[in-house]
Design an enzyme around this catalytic site. Sequence first.
Site, short mmCIF file in Angstrom:
data_model
loop_
_atom_site.label_atom_id
_atom_site.label_comp_id
_atom_site.label_asym_id
_atom_site.label_seq_id
_atom_site.Cartn_x
_atom_site.Cartn_y
_atom_site.Cartn_z
N ASP A 91 40.69 45.31 40.82
CA ASP A 91 41.38 45.64 39.57
C ASP A 91 42.76 45.00 39.45
O ASP A 91 43.31 44.93 38.36
CB ASP A 91 41.46 47.16 39.36
CG ASP A 91 42.10 47.90 40.51
OD1 ASP A 91 42.83 47.28 41.29
OD2 ASP A 91 41.87 49.11 40.62
N GLU A 111 44.56 45.99 44.65
CA GLU A 111 43.86 47.08 43.98
C GLU A 111 44.75 48.32 44.02
O GLU A 111 45.55 48.50 44.94
CB GLU A 111 42.53 47.39 44.67
CG GLU A 111 41.44 46.39 44.39
CD GLU A 111 40.06 46.97 44.64
OE1 GLU A 111 39.39 47.32 43.64
OE2 GLU A 111 39.66 47.07 45.81
N LYS A 113 44.29 52.58 43.42
CA LYS A 113 43.31 53.64 43.22
C LYS A 113 43.99 55.00 43.18
O LYS A 113 44.85 55.31 44.00
CB LYS A 113 42.27 53.63 44.35
CG LYS A 113 41.48 52.33 44.46
CD LYS A 113 40.67 52.05 43.20
CE LYS A 113 39.86 50.76 43.33
NZ LYS A 113 39.18 50.43 42.06
#
EC number: 3.1.21.4
Length: 277
Positions: A91, A111, A113
Amino acid sequence: MSNKKQSNRLTEQHKLSQGVIGIFGDYAKAHDLAVGEVSKLVKKALSNEYPQLSFRYRDSIKKTEINEALKKIDPDLGGTLFVSNSSIKPDGGIVEVKDDYGEWRVVLVAEAKHQGKDIINIRNGLLVGKRGDQDLMAAGNAIERSHKNISEIANFMLSESHFPYVLFLEGSNFLTENISITRPDGRVVNLEYNSGILNRLDRLTAANYGMPINSNLCINKFVNHKDKSIMLQAASIYTQGDGREWDSKIMFEIMFDISTTSLRVLGRDLFEQLTSK
């Protein structure tokens, strides 16, 4: 191990020049930046800091590219593919530099999260569970999906001596210290970092071989065991410790630090460009 100092030291470890921080500018200050947007700002900062080099950002890597990289190491590798257009999409995207031989080399994969809404739920006075009578929700396993992308990038970079994969964690499932949250009715709920109901950090530390979190592990570690030398590709895992959201400026500083570490490792393959007039 509880380590509140790990969270506090983040702002001390990543001191950058005013020029680099200036890339953040008014735009970053005015927006709640997603990790992909921060990656693009890192790419821009690298271009400004190293004008002799060419950088690019992309949001995915095709599985065919990963297989091709493996085949270059050994023809027995990278031979299986069932869906021709499959790809991975961290991402935060991927930042690469072009080396002296015209090849693109990865300098950053990021990333971010979030898992665990207990802090928000408690502050809002929400109770959870099947009967709606619990303060805490048992942690899920969604974060374990991160292992797939980490493994794929590790395959893609198996021939490299660095692994610039950084994973930012936030939410009540990634505590490294005990915290207390007050409900609207005044009742205080204690969240313990070592609770088996909450904590999911141990589900991720396989990705860094149990080495310290909140540390730049970009340079691959070589360990000797008996007659073998083993290369470890460790993800750099960062967590706020108290569950709060990441400040995009701190994320930027960490990502820039990892990117420049990558450039140092790649130095001999960038030498011609860096020394050209």
